[in-house]
Design a protein around this motif. Structure first.
Motif, PDB file in Angstrom:
ATOM      1  N   THR A 133       0.839  -1.201   0.000  1.00 38.91           N
ATOM      2  CA  THR A 133       0.000   0.000   0.000  1.00 38.91           C
ATOM      3  C   THR A 133       0.874   1.250   0.000  1.00 38.91           C
ATOM      4  O   THR A 133       0.605   2.219  -0.730  1.00 38.91           O
ATOM      5  CB  THR A 133      -0.893   0.023   1.261  1.00 38.91           C
ATOM      6  OG1 THR A 133      -1.497  -1.251   1.407  1.00 38.91           O
ATOM      7  CG2 THR A 133      -1.952   1.098   1.159  1.00 38.91           C
ATOM      8  N   GLY A 134       1.918   1.220   0.816  1.00 36.34           N
ATOM      9  CA  GLY A 134       2.827   2.365   0.882  1.00 36.34           C
ATOM     10  C   GLY A 134       3.420   2.697  -0.481  1.00 36.34           C
ATOM     11  O   GLY A 134       3.443   3.853  -0.895  1.00 36.34           O
ATOM     12  N   ARG A 142       2.363  11.167  -0.350  1.00 40.19           N
ATOM     13  CA  ARG A 142       3.648  10.490  -0.485  1.00 40.19           C
ATOM     14  C   ARG A 142       4.265  10.245   0.890  1.00 40.19           C
ATOM     15  O   ARG A 142       4.783   9.164   1.172  1.00 40.19           O
ATOM     16  CB  ARG A 142       4.594  11.323  -1.362  1.00 40.19           C
ATOM     17  CG  ARG A 142       5.905  10.641  -1.670  1.00 40.19           C
ATOM     18  CD  ARG A 142       7.077  11.184  -0.879  1.00 40.19           C
ATOM     19  NE  ARG A 142       7.290  12.593  -1.047  1.00 40.19           N
ATOM     20  CZ  ARG A 142       8.118  13.126  -1.968  1.00 40.19           C
ATOM     21  NH1 ARG A 142       8.755  12.355  -2.774  1.00 40.19           N
ATOM     22  NH2 ARG A 142       8.284  14.426  -2.024  1.00 40.19           N
ATOM     23  N   LEU A 171       0.808   4.235  -2.829  1.00 37.11           N
ATOM     24  CA  LEU A 171       0.551   5.635  -2.494  1.00 37.11           C
ATOM     25  C   LEU A 171       1.717   6.503  -2.944  1.00 37.11           C
ATOM     26  O   LEU A 171       1.534   7.598  -3.477  1.00 37.11           O
ATOM     27  CB  LEU A 171       0.360   5.804  -0.980  1.00 37.11           C
ATOM     28  CG  LEU A 171      -0.946   5.262  -0.404  1.00 37.11           C
ATOM     29  CD1 LEU A 171      -1.009   5.537   1.098  1.00 37.11           C
ATOM     30  CD2 LEU A 171      -2.144   5.897  -1.099  1.00 37.11           C
ATOM     31  N   TYR A 172       2.917   6.009  -2.714  1.00 33.71           N
ATOM     32  CA  TYR A 172       4.103   6.792  -3.072  1.00 33.71           C
ATOM     33  C   TYR A 172       4.128   7.073  -4.571  1.00 33.71           C
ATOM     34  O   TYR A 172       4.175   8.215  -5.007  1.00 33.71           O
ATOM     35  CB  TYR A 172       5.383   6.047  -2.655  1.00 33.71           C
ATOM     36  CG  TYR A 172       6.616   6.918  -2.627  1.00 33.71           C
ATOM     37  CD1 TYR A 172       7.005   7.644  -3.754  1.00 33.71           C
ATOM     38  CD2 TYR A 172       7.398   7.038  -1.477  1.00 33.71           C
ATOM     39  CE1 TYR A 172       8.128   8.455  -3.729  1.00 33.71           C
ATOM     40  CE2 TYR A 172       8.526   7.847  -1.448  1.00 33.71           C
ATOM     41  CZ  TYR A 172       8.884   8.550  -2.593  1.00 33.71           C
ATOM     42  OH  TYR A 172       9.994   9.344  -2.567  1.00 33.71           O
ATOM     43  N   GLY A 184       2.540   7.393   2.418  1.00 34.05           N
ATOM     44  CA  GLY A 184       2.986   6.153   1.764  1.00 34.05           C
ATOM     45  C   GLY A 184       4.341   5.725   2.293  1.00 34.05           C
ATOM     46  O   GLY A 184       4.553   4.559   2.657  1.00 34.05           O
TER      47      GLY A 184
END
Ligand code: HEM
Ligand code: HEM
Ligand SMILES: [Ca+2]
Ligand SMILES: [Ca+2]
Ligand SMILES: [Cu+2]
Lengths: 488, 282, 221
Positions: A401-402, A448, A405-406, A451
């Motif tokens: 997920t991180g 970001r 998102l990033y 993330g």
């Protein structure tokens, strides 16, 4: 011939570097999270006086993750894999053992020097080659020691044919040595003039030439640090963990030599529309596109190695990490070439789309592969069962997920920014002042940051799991053949 | 804003879409094989720590794509950006020429409204970092555009002098007249020299006219600056004067205003921003 | 076909090295001399400007700012004439940057001034609301490193024949002469500034980092 199971491999150096990988990973990513939030909330620049500003911390982030997290991961896995695929134990050579340990100690000293000097603002400004000459010398010494260790071990090997991973480690060693030396050519000013700071130096190349050398280095640092050694890892850990033979030797061979040949031409894609000659830029675009296939060759080879093994992919978090890593590898090695096409680069260069590209490579490919490697090595190095499968599953989803998102926030931010810089109004004038193009990015910078924070949290979960494994994991009598044993 | 008329924007977006679509499609294909197929093949002889290798052939799709990129390379090399036949500066010149033809007609005889709109855009990009988005000068850090060009500002100039535009006559000295006389001269300059409208102190115009020779010594009887020896103050408070400031820059008491002679603004843009600045005067 | 190579680590390493080594030679060397030639009018940095450049590098301004104007109308409108290779002939290291979190600074000397930089470096949002650039208050108290800047100028003159002390070129002279010239060059900048700290230090003969970096920024044209 002796069976590999009967050799008593010595993992002491591999373990030391594994600890370094984890600690430097946390430090480097923590700084990454801090600078990410600084771009959304600039007040965070004021927390530690001059030492806490974005400009001081950014190189510290890149260098800690690259030369700390990544490179110690490379060393750790080399000291693990090297022995096993060459069928020889380090313990058989007191010289290599001693060399390995000194290698580690010197490495730590250089890490301390790097962190200190970057915080003090002692830097030569060249990206990923910020260190001043005294540290460069330390790095060269460390690198030479690693080379001695590689060729020393090869020299006393029992398995005559070098396994694919070893090809890639050798290439890493040679590539980085060549690039690093040339890019860091500089003259210490104190020794010529007798004045000023003794550590200060001035580059041997000026202007456009300096830029060419820097990005010949910079791009290939990506090649020989972010890619080549990571491929070395996946060629060992994925078949080993899954128990599946590599899908195709031919594909391995063509991918390897293709990668070696093509990568070095592509550095100019960091200099498109700059003052380097047009033909150099065109060459760079061309070779960047060709580069897709040797890159994808390795990734496809990995995916096909898992043919018919859906069950493993579902059940084994380590395999999940590695398959996701291959996927992100494909993603970023398609993204990079597309960004290297001149008209796309005209939009993308200088924008946040580039850090977006960087991090789907580094977080998804490099980070996941190193994590999987450490998880695979832990039960074998420490003779204990992995502490918790649940934590690994959780970590996998938190970090994935991180990453999403990033990179998605940076794609939107970068493309928005690029378009706004170019936009004209009905009169043909620039439509936006620069600051307009900064303030619109605030939400994306925040996303970001979140993330990145998720990725860091996942990494801390991993650290905990690793720590519990070596302190509280169930002890193993026998080394597992393939799938790493793990408690629910 | 027609963002998609810009071919760079368009290709950028297409590229982004291609990255996602191609990766998802190709990885999806292999995931399907992981799910449904079985791996087989002949093994090479070696066994590295339990790892074997199949002698499988190269995947067809991969090989064809490899050849595909080579074809693309030839195209890029020979037609797209032909070696020796392409120059990025040449491309830039074409871009500028195309731009000029597009806007030449629009800019040839711009009406009031066009100039104002154009000027506002230029102001926000080029001037706002110093003068503020509203032109208020950000707490005295640069000239306040609502005050500049007014009668009061002329009074200030007479009392405090003016410097830093680099005219042959040098600086205009401070304190040539006292405040009261300055007010009268300002009224005269405003109404008769600059012909900027009716002065708030119309009754003082005659007094001011009597004092005008003090000024005429440098600015000339007509205030036109004696052919470039000093600024043409018959333009004061008008777009033309702003153009003058943009051409000269001004190193004054508040700070330094850069000149804009580096080619970033065309004459028409200068005039337009002058118009806009003019509209900010209260 | 390749199997024998995989059994011969030495030849394997040599083969890898050959394959990776020559691309650099083919792409970098041919234009090397050409790219090192300055365009007419380009001059080496003065010692004060070099000290400012060092401050710029020390705080990695290049992490957010580029110094490379690409030949696009949108860039030449915003920043001025596109960059030419020869303009960088004295830039060691080059500072093109690779990210524009802030605007390009290649020609910022054309459109920003000492007083503006002073306000901006002290507190960016005081002039540009919404700015995400850090404050650089420490530059108002740290001294500029004139000695190291001189050492560098001296070195490049000696080793790379950078034309200091030639006709129409900046004078370098001895270290004592150079410090005097740096002070003279700093004087008008300090006069245009407001900071009492900087002014007081200058009265004592000390040049702060901020003065040097402004000298550098003003020289970017
Ligand atoms: C086929 C492979 C690849 C190609 C052709 C490629 C191409 C590119 C291009 C065109 C840029 C942008 C240059 C610019 O406009 O500033 C870039 C930047 C970058 N890429 Fe890649 N990329 C590839 C793979 C990767 C991978 C796998 C990673 C990391 C794991 C990576 C890491 C980076 C980094 C760190 C930068 C930023 C460099 C800087 O500091 O400006 N790349 N790449
Ligand atoms: C917690 C995870 C991380 C976060 C939040 C993070 C955040 C950041 C931020 C904010 C930047 C600066 C971008 C800019 O200037 O616009 C950056 C740059 C960079 N990071 Fe990370 N990072 C993380 C992990 C990593 C890892 C694991 C690696 C490498 C293995 C890495 C490699 C890089 C590189 C190479 C750059 C320079 C990119 C460029 O110059 O274009 N990062 N990172
Ligand atoms: Ca160095
Ligand atoms: Ca960069
Ligand atoms: Cu690259």
């Amino acid at each position: 011939m002796q069976s590999s199971n009967m050799i008593n491999y010595d993992y002491s150096v591999a373990k030391l570097f594994a600890f370094a990988t984890i600690i430097l990973g946390i430090v480097g990513m923590l700084i990454g999270v801090i600078i990410a939030f600084q771009m959304a909330y600039p007040e965070l620049n004021n927390l530690a006086g001059e030492y806490g500003t974005f400009g001081r911390l950014r190189p510290l982030h890149t260098d800690t993750v690259i030369f700390g997290f990544l490179v110690s991961g490379i060393f750790s896995t080399w000291y693990y894999i090297g022995q096993r695929v060459l069928k020889v134990s380090m313990a058989e050579s007191p010289f290599l053992m001693a060399l390995g340990k000194i290698h580690f100690v010197l490495y730590l000293l250089v890490v301390v020097a790097v962190v200190g000097s970057l915080l003090l603002g002692i830097t030569s400004s060249k990206e990923y080659a910020e260190f001043e000459w005294p540290i460069d010398i330390g790095i060269v010494v460390i690198w030479v020691m690693w080379g001695m260790s590689i060729f020393g071990l090869i020299g006393i090997r029992r398995e005559k044919t070098l396994y694919i991973s070893v090809w890639y480690y050798i290439a890493t060693f040679l590539g980085v040595a060549m690039l690093y030396l040339f890019n860091n050519m500089a003259i210490p000013t104190y020794f010529v003039s007798g004045l000023g700071d003794w550590w200060h130096s001035v580059s041997m190349y000026a202007g456009t030439n300096d830029a060419m050398v820097q990005w010949w280095y910079g791009h290939n640092a990506v090649a020989f640090v972010f890619t080549v050694p990571i491929i070395a890892m996946i060629y060992y850990f994925l078949p080993k963990e899954s128990g599946q033979p590599i899908f195709s030797y031919k594909l391995s061979l063509l991918s390897f030599w293709g990668l070696m040949f093509v990568y070095l031409w592509a550095g100019g894609h960091h200099l498109l529309y700059s003052t380097v000659p047009d033909w150099v830029q065109t060459m760079a675009s061309i070779f960047s596109i060709v580069l897709i296939l040797p890159s994808w060759g390795s990734a496809i080879n990995m995916l096909l190695t898992m043919k018919g093994e859906w069950q493993q992919l579902k059940d084994n978090p380590l395999i999940k990490f590695m398959i996701m890593a291959s996927t992100f590898y494909m993603f970023s090695t398609l993204e990079g070439p597309i960004q290297a096409i001149k008209s796309v680069n005209a939009l993308a260069h200088f924008t946040d789309w580039i850090p977006g590209h960087v991090h789907d490579g580094t977080l998804g490919w490099v980070g996941f592969m190193i994590i999987a490697a450490l998880l695979h090595m832990a039960p074998r190095m420490f003779k204990r069962e992995l502490y918790s499968k649940k934590l690994m599953e959780a970590q996998f989803w938190i970090q994935t997920t991180g990453i999403v998102l990033y990179f998605s926030s940076m794609w939107i931010a970068g493309i928005t920014q690029g378009m706004m810089w170019r936009a004209t109004d009905q009169y043909g004038n620039l439509a936006y002042s620069f600051i307009d193009t900064v303030t619109v990015l605030h939400p994306y910078y925040t996303i970001r940051g979140i993330g990145g924070l998720l990725y860091l949290i996942g990494f801390i979960v991993f650290t905990y799991n690793f720590y519990k494994t070596i302190t509280a994991g169930r002890e193993l009598e026998e080394e597992p053949q393939s799938t790493s044993p793990m408690a629910a | 804003m027609n963002w998609l008329n810009d071919n760079v924007n368009l290709l950028g977006l297409l590229g982004a879409a291609a990255i996602i679509i191609i990766t998802v499609f190709v990885v999806g294909k292999y995931i399907k094989q992981i799910k449904n197929e079985k791996s087989t093949g002949e093994l090479v002889g070696e066994d590295w720590d339990g790892i074997g290798e199949y002698k499988n052939p190269l995947p067809i799709g991969w090989s064809l794509s490899f050849i595909g990129t080579m074809v693309w390379v030839l195209w890029y090399f020979l037609i797209g950006y032909p070696l020796g036949g392409y120059s990025q500066i040449g491309e830039y010149n074409e871009e500028v020429a195309a731009y000029n033809t597009k806007f030449e007609s629009k800019w040839a005889n711009p009406d009031e409204q066009t100039l104002l709109g154009m000027g506002e855009g230029v102001f926000l990009v080029q001037c706002a970092p110093c003068h503020g988005v509203t032109g208020d000068g950000i707490n005295g850090k640069a000239a306040d555009m609502s005050r500049w060009g007014t009668e009061l500002a002329i009074v200030d100039t007479i009392v405090k002098g003016s410097k830093g535009m680099g005219y042959p006559l040098g600086d205009m000295p401070a304190g040539m007249l006292d405040k009261e006389s300055a007010t009268a001269v300002a009224a005269y300059v405003f109404e008769k020299i600059a012909k900027a409208g009716k002065s708030k102190n119309s009754d003082l115009v005659a007094t001011g006219e009597a004092l005008w020779p003090t000024c005429a010594a440098c600015h000339g009887q007509d205030g036109k600056g004696m052919s470039g020896s000093s600024p043409n103050i018959s333009n004061y408070g008008k777009p033309e004067f702003v153009v003058d400031v943009l051409n000269h820059g001004k190193k004054g008491d508040i700070g330094t205003m850069p000149s804009f002679n580096d080619g970033r603004l065309t004459d028409i843009q200068k005039l337009a921003v002058g118009k806009y600045v003019n509209s900010l005067i209260e | 076909m390749f199997h024998w190579l995989e059994k011969n680590p030495f030849f394997f390493a040599v083969a890898v090295f050959v394959v990776i080594a020559y691309a650099g030679i083919v792409t970098i060397l041919p234009d090397f001399m050409n790219s090192a030639r300055p365009v007419v009018g380009t001059k080496p940095y003065t010692v004060l400007q070099l000290a400012g450049r060092h401050a710029y590098i020390k705080d990695s301004c290049n992490a957010c700012h580029s110094q490379l104007i690409r030949p696009f109308k949108s860039e030449t409108d915003r920043y001025g004439m596109y960059s030419l290779s020869g303009e960088y002939a004295y830039d060691r290291p080059f500072l093109w940057g690779s990210k524009r979190t802030g605007p390009d600074l290649m020609r910022v000397g054309n459109y920003r001034t000492t007083d503006w930089h002073e306000n901006h470096m002290l507190d960016p949002i005081s002039v540009v609301p919404g700015s995400i650039m850090p404050k650089y208050t420490h530059m108002f108290s740290n001294p500029a490193n004139i000695e190291t800047a001189y050492a560098e100028a001296f070195t490049i003159k000696k080793v790379f024949n950078v034309p200091y002390d030639k006709a129409d070129m900046p004078k370098l002279g001895t270290y004592e002469e150079a410090t005097k010239m740096a002070l003279a060059e700093a004087k008008p900048i300090v006069e245009d500034m407001k900071s009492p700290e900087v002014k007081a230090a200058f009265a004592r003969g000390e040049i702060k980092e901020i003065v040097a970096i402004i000298a550098y920024l003003n020289s970017l044209k």
